[in-house]
Design a protein around this motif. Structure first.
Motif, PDB file in Angstrom:
ATOM      1  N   LYS A  60       0.825  -1.216   0.000  1.00 56.08           N
ATOM      2  CA  LYS A  60       0.000   0.000   0.000  1.00 56.08           C
ATOM      3  C   LYS A  60       0.857   1.264   0.000  1.00 56.08           C
ATOM      4  O   LYS A  60       0.413   2.311  -0.471  1.00 56.08           O
ATOM      5  CB  LYS A  60      -0.920   0.011   1.215  1.00 56.08           C
ATOM      6  N   SER A  95     -10.662   0.372   5.440  1.00 57.02           N
ATOM      7  CA  SER A  95      -9.542  -0.552   5.294  1.00 57.02           C
ATOM      8  C   SER A  95      -9.730  -1.851   6.047  1.00 57.02           C
ATOM      9  O   SER A  95     -10.381  -1.907   7.090  1.00 57.02           O
ATOM     10  CB  SER A  95      -8.263   0.132   5.786  1.00 57.02           C
ATOM     11  N   THR A  96      -9.098  -2.906   5.498  1.00 53.25           N
ATOM     12  CA  THR A  96      -8.964  -4.160   6.234  1.00 53.25           C
ATOM     13  C   THR A  96      -7.648  -4.166   7.017  1.00 53.25           C
ATOM     14  O   THR A  96      -7.241  -5.193   7.528  1.00 53.25           O
ATOM     15  CB  THR A  96      -9.028  -5.357   5.274  1.00 53.25           C
ATOM     16  N   ASN A 123      -4.229  -2.806   6.155  1.00 53.84           N
ATOM     17  CA  ASN A 123      -2.954  -2.367   5.573  1.00 53.84           C
ATOM     18  C   ASN A 123      -3.022  -0.948   5.010  1.00 53.84           C
ATOM     19  O   ASN A 123      -2.096  -0.156   5.211  1.00 53.84           O
ATOM     20  CB  ASN A 123      -2.514  -3.337   4.470  1.00 53.84           C
ATOM     21  N   THR A 124      -4.093  -0.638   4.309  1.00 53.15           N
ATOM     22  CA  THR A 124      -4.238   0.724   3.790  1.00 53.15           C
ATOM     23  C   THR A 124      -4.257   1.718   4.949  1.00 53.15           C
ATOM     24  O   THR A 124      -3.642   2.791   4.874  1.00 53.15           O
ATOM     25  CB  THR A 124      -5.534   0.866   2.965  1.00 53.15           C
ATOM     26  N   GLY A 162      -8.585  -8.389  -3.958  1.00 54.35           N
ATOM     27  CA  GLY A 162      -9.612  -8.048  -2.965  1.00 54.35           C
ATOM     28  C   GLY A 162     -10.492  -6.934  -3.499  1.00 54.35           C
ATOM     29  O   GLY A 162     -11.487  -7.157  -4.179  1.00 54.35           O
ATOM     30  N   ASN A 163     -10.073  -5.702  -3.213  1.00 53.94           N
ATOM     31  CA  ASN A 163     -10.828  -4.539  -3.696  1.00 53.94           C
ATOM     32  C   ASN A 163     -10.495  -4.232  -5.162  1.00 53.94           C
ATOM     33  O   ASN A 163     -11.055  -3.330  -5.749  1.00 53.94           O
ATOM     34  CB  ASN A 163     -10.512  -3.334  -2.794  1.00 53.94           C
ATOM     35  N   LEU A 164      -9.534  -4.938  -5.713  1.00 59.09           N
ATOM     36  CA  LEU A 164      -9.150  -4.931  -7.136  1.00 59.09           C
ATOM     37  C   LEU A 164      -8.368  -3.687  -7.574  1.00 59.09           C
ATOM     38  O   LEU A 164      -8.173  -3.465  -8.779  1.00 59.09           O
ATOM     39  CB  LEU A 164     -10.360  -5.146  -8.050  1.00 59.09           C
ATOM     40  N   ASN A 201      -5.132  -3.279  -6.982  1.00 54.20           N
ATOM     41  CA  ASN A 201      -3.831  -3.734  -7.470  1.00 54.20           C
ATOM     42  C   ASN A 201      -3.943  -4.408  -8.838  1.00 54.20           C
ATOM     43  O   ASN A 201      -3.115  -4.182  -9.717  1.00 54.20           O
ATOM     44  CB  ASN A 201      -3.201  -4.693  -6.457  1.00 54.20           C
ATOM     45  N   THR A 212       2.092  -9.511  -0.870  1.00 52.45           N
ATOM     46  CA  THR A 212       1.603  -8.157  -0.642  1.00 52.45           C
ATOM     47  C   THR A 212       1.828  -7.639   0.772  1.00 52.45           C
ATOM     48  O   THR A 212       1.849  -6.433   0.998  1.00 52.45           O
ATOM     49  CB  THR A 212       0.102  -8.132  -0.968  1.00 52.45           C
TER      50      THR A 212
END
Ligand code: F0G
Length: 401
Positions: A103, A126-127, A129-130, A230-232, A234, A366
């Motif tokens: 991130k 965020s989960t 990391n962000t 995940g959130n796409l 990347n 990641t």
């Protein structure tokens, strides 16, 4: 000249306008009308860094990211992560970034843009990391940081890290997708700058994961690049990076992307199996809390990324990803559960004959192994950790003479 370009219609907006979507509701992308520099410029900066920006594995590529003077860049610096080869597979370890996840690459660019726009406060859902990354970069830039996390659903390490850097943490009673909807509304209403990957400047920074790994391989493109989805954000960034690298002539062929989801959080996989005829939304559940996401924001961009790279989407079970995590950990590399979907995916795709012997594969790890210690402790064999009396006899009983 750069602009914010709608991915679906012909609308575009000035680069310094605060907006994340077009009037038609679709996502925006940072585009430019000038060609990108020769790749040799980046190679010489890497071999011979003269400034902090040159040292950063993100800002080394600055002409291809954001038109800004070097003095205005907010950098740790980040990137410059290692590429490991183990048993014929390459691992690009993005857990080696300053806050322990990829991130940071998106955050340094988006935070630099936030400062340029005069933002006072920044926020994300965020989960974990962000939020940690946002908190660290906001602290550096002196901005107020507010993070929305699904209450009780992120790892203790990530929550602690986010708090340590000084962010205000709103623990939302609901899942990630609920927190995501809430932060978007809050940012619109309260004039806070949103730093999720719906922000196109995040995508710009994350392109450099791909560019740096190509550079690590002397610009010889691998056959496959494998990443968790995940959130796409990347997946979208990787697609854009490859498109731009090919157009600029940095590489002569495009690797295929393999985006891997956890089976309990697989809306993108479901769409892929129907040739993207429908966009799916699910209620997500998986041990890989980083990618426990049911309604990914960057869906359309990610579809383009998979199509343009002749890529694919696969799913792996929690058991498969945790087994792969143990393997990566035992190689002495280590990663968090979400990252291990990559190796689990490679095993599955090889078994299915889709990935073939001799093909060059790069898995993108990641997040750092220490991001989720609970996941490790739930997985250690009983005999691996033993409490003993402080006597030599007790030691001998366990480990022999
Ligand atoms: N791996 C890790 C370790 C992540 O933290 C994330 C996303 C992903 C993979 C998936 O990347 O969302 O771009 O498809 N974490 C976000 C967060 C959602 O809030 O930290 P993606």
């Amino acid at each position: 000249m750069q602009r914010l370009q709608c991915i679906a219609c012909s609308n575009h907006f000035p680069i310094d306008e605060v907006r994340y979507t077009c009037d038609c509701g679709n996502l925006l992308s940072v585009e430019r009308d000038t060609p990108l520099p020769e790749r040799s410029l980046f190679d010489s900066r890497r071999a011979n860094p003269r400034t902090q920006a040159d040292q950063s594995g993100v800002w080394r590529f600055r002409e291809a990211l954001l038109d800004i003077d070097e003095a205005s860049i907010v950098t740790h610096p980040e990137g410059a992560t290692r590429l490991y080869e183990r048993h014929g597979i390459w691992f690009k370890h993005e857990g080696e970034n300053p806050t322990g996840s990829f991130k940071d690459r998106g955050m340094t660019v988006a935070l630099t843009q936030a400062v340029r726009l005069g933002a006072r406060a920044v926020a994300c859902a965020s989960t974990g990391n962000t939020s940690a990354s946002l908190a660290a970069y906001a602290a550096q830039a002196g901005l107020q940081a507010i993070v929305f996390v699904p209450s009780g659903k992120i790892s203790a390490g990530k929550l602690a890290q986010t708090l340590a850097y000084g962010a205000r943490c709103l623990q939302v009673r609901g899942d990630f997708d609920t927190a995501m909807r809430l932060v978007r509304e809050a940012c619109d209403r309260l004039g806070i700058y949103l730093l999720n990957s719906i922000n196109p400047f995040r995508i710009e920074g994350q392109k450099t994961i791909v560019w740096e790994l190509l550079q690590d391989l002397s610009w010889n493109a691998p056959d496959w690049i494998v990443l968790p989805a995940g959130n796409l954000g990347n997946t979208s960034a990787f697609g854009k990076a490859l498109r731009e690298a090919r157009t600029a002539g940095w590489i002569d062929r495009i690797p295929r992307l393999a985006a891997i989801q956890a089976a309990g959080a697989n809306p993108f996989y479901r769409s892929f199996t129907e040739a993207f005829a429908t966009r799916h939304r699910v209620t997500a559940e998986t041990v890989a809390s980083a990618i426990r996401i049911g309604d990914p924001v960057s869906y359309e961009k990610a579809v383009t990324a998979i199509r343009e790279t002749r890529g694919l989407v696969a799913e792996v079970s929690d058991e498969e990803l945790m087994a792969a995590k143990r393997e990566i950990d035992r190689m002495g590399i280590g990663c968090e559960p979400a990252s291990a979907t990559t190796l689990a995916g490679v095993k599955k795709l090889r078994a299915a004959g889709i990935m073939r012997e001799g093909e060059r594969i790069v898995c993108v790890l990641t997040g750092n192994v220490l991001k989720d210690p609970d996941a490790i402790m739930r997985n250690v064999a009983e005999e691996q950790v033993v409490e003993i009396e402080p006597t030599i006899e007790a030691v001998e009983r366990i480990v022999g003479k």
